[in-house]
Design an enzyme around this catalytic site. Structure first.
Site, PDB file in Angstrom:
ATOM      1  CG  ASP A   1      -2.036  -1.037   1.149  1.00  0.00           C
ATOM      2  OD1 ASP A   1      -1.837  -2.074   0.481  1.00  0.00           O
ATOM      3  OD2 ASP A   1      -3.088  -0.827   1.786  1.00  0.00           O
TER       4      ASP A   1
ATOM      5  CE  LYS B   1      -5.211   2.211   2.597  1.00  0.00           C
ATOM      6  NZ  LYS B   1      -4.105   1.471   3.255  1.00  0.00           N
TER       7      LYS B   1
ATOM      8  CE  LYS C   1      -6.832  -1.067   2.629  1.00  0.00           C
ATOM      9  NZ  LYS C   1      -5.508  -1.678   2.929  1.00  0.00           N
TER      10      LYS C   1
END
Length: 258
Positions: free
Chosen positions: A102, A166, A198
């Site tokens: 991430d 995300k 996300k």
């Protein structure tokens, strides 16, 4: 998905959860306790999302055949680190057993009107974490604010071969919102690619999860949501999921907001 059934929503949320421990005071003991909660009587979460320094210990705990993936964060939370440092962090994390990276994009550069640092960072980390490693790009939408800028950040991430976009780190004042989610999901729709989404930060209840699932179905259709295309980044959500599945009074989403 039956969005009218709290238990159906809770089961779906469980399977799409990145159970997260990114507190500033996180310890290996606390991280491994989180890992131990990743599998329960109702199934397993999609992944645990933890600091890079704990990836090797989490891998040892889970073994190689666990259905639970290990996600970790790089250039986190500020998005300000040099590319070479982020690449080195990524290489170490993958070597230690991370399945998913991430990455916080250099969103401040984007606000300043310079897209190139964002492209350079994503491109370099993509090379350092090739498939089958999953690359999620954190846009920090609450700081970007402007819908056009959020859309542009998402477009750049997809152009540079991110697997997921995300919303946020969970470390700023405004994190996941349905407004930002809609913008990002519309980018995915326009791209025509099999890219994931996300939302992270402030998602604490099954009702919160239902709202995001409904938005996904509205934009991308029934059946789009799965652990391969959708994740919640949260720590407090698991408590409410289990309370719902067990028929207890639902929890209040206690825990961190990541």
């Amino acid at each position: 998905m039956d969005l009218t059934s709290p238990k159906a929503v809770a089961l779906a949320a469980l399977s799409c959860l990145d159970l997260t421990e990114l507190g500033d005071a996180a310890t290996q003991e606390a991280t491994l306790a989180l890992v131990d909660r990743a599998v329960n009587d109702y199934g397993s979460v999609a992944a645990v999302c933890i600091w890079p320094r704990f990836v090797a210990a989490a891998r040892a705990r889970l073994g190689q055949s666990s259905p639970v993936r290990i996600a970790t964060v790089v250039n986190f939370p500020s998005g300000d680190l040099p590319v070479e440092e982020v690449v080195a962090e990524t290489v170490r994390a993958v070597a230690d057993g991370a399945d998913e990276i991430d990455l916080v994009i250099p969103w401040k550069a984007l606000i300043a009107g310079d897209e190139q640092p964002v492209r350079d960072m994503i491109r370099a980390v993509r090379v350092a974490a090739p498939a089958p490693v999953t690359l999620k790009t954190i846009l920090e939408t609450g700081e970007l604010k402007d819908p056009a800028l959020i859309s542009r950040a998402a477009d750049i991430a997809l152009e540079e071969q991110a697997d997921f976009i995300k919303t946020s780190t969970g470390k700023v004042e405004v994190n996941a919102t349905l407004e930002a989610a809609r913008i990002m999901l519309e980018v995915i729709q326009r791209s025509g690619r099999n890219v994931g989404f996300k939302p992270a930060g402030g998602i604490r209840t099954v009702d919160d999860a239902r709202a995001y699932f409904a938005l996904c179905e509205d934009i991308l259709g029934s059946g789009w949501v799965s652990p391969a295309t959708f994740r919640f980044g949260a720590s407090g959500l698991l408590g409410d999921i289990l309370a719902t599945l067990e028929g207890r009074s639902t929890a209040t989403g206690q825990g961190e907001a990541y």
